[in-house]
Design an enzyme around this catalytic site. Structure first.
Site, PDB file in Angstrom:
ATOM      1  N   ASP A 124      -3.892  -5.332   8.594  1.00 43.57           N
ATOM      2  CA  ASP A 124      -4.339  -5.016   7.295  1.00 43.57           C
ATOM      3  C   ASP A 124      -5.544  -5.694   7.042  1.00 43.57           C
ATOM      4  OD1 ASP A 124      -2.344  -2.980   6.615  1.00 43.57           O
ATOM      5  OD2 ASP A 124      -0.818  -4.739   5.786  1.00 43.57           O
ATOM      6  N   LYS A 173       0.820  -1.117   0.121  1.00 44.70           N
ATOM      7  CA  LYS A 173      -0.009  -0.132  -0.004  1.00 44.70           C
ATOM      8  C   LYS A 173       0.998   1.250  -0.063  1.00 44.70           C
ATOM      9  CE  LYS A 173      -0.287  -0.473   4.818  1.00 44.70           C
ATOM     10  NZ  LYS A 173      -1.092  -1.043   5.948  1.00 44.70           N
TER      11      LYS A 173
END
Length: 157
Positions: free
Chosen positions: A126, A86
């Site tokens: 996550d 990310k």
């Protein structure tokens, strides 16, 4: 001490699931891997443990890796892989970006590494689902001779 959970095998590779502490994996020959953001914040979870144990944030940032790529450090003769999943630490990864990061890691591993230990990547802070991540790992590595051991704390299994 780690204890085995399952051992799915297929043509020259293996994926072993263990309960235990990732940093006490038996072989210092094992590479280690985990997920980070492009900004390399690593302020919580297993990422913070990697940051404290292996340092090197400036080295990682200098590699200028983007989501879907993999940064690499070498510490005490062992490769440490940082799967960039990310852009910013506060975002959540996608399964597609995780897959691309794993492919990037595989490419480096093919010439350098026979075994990798990692947490259940993407499944802690996550919030990815292990039942979706495990098949991605299998898809990416099943045609290699690289052994992968995932370590999870007993309460995570």
């Amino acid at each position: 001490m780690a204890t085995p959970e399952t051992l799915p095998c297929s043509a020259g590779w293996r994926l072993l699931h263990m309960r235990g502490d990732l940093f006490t994996c038996p072989s210092t020959d094992d590479a280690l891997a985990h997920c980070i953001s492009e900004d390399c914040r690593m302020g919580a979870g297993v990422a913070l443990l990697f940051k404290k144990k292996f340092t090197g944030v400036e080295e990682l940032l200098a590699q200028e890796k983007q989501p879907g790529q993999c940064a690499v450090l070498k510490r005490s003769g062992r490769f440490v892989y940082y799967l960039v999943t990310k852009k910013n630490y506060y975002q959540k990864p996608t399964y597609d970006i995780l897959r691309k990061s794993l492919v990037s890691m595989r490419e480096h591993c093919l010439a350098n590494v026979n075994s990798i230990s990692m947490p259940r990547i993407g499944c802690g802070l996550d919030k990815l689902k292990w039942e979706n991540v495990s098949p991605i790992i299998t898809e990416v590595f099943q045609d290699t001779n690289i052994s992968i051991t995932t370590q999870s704390r007993p309460q995570q299994v």
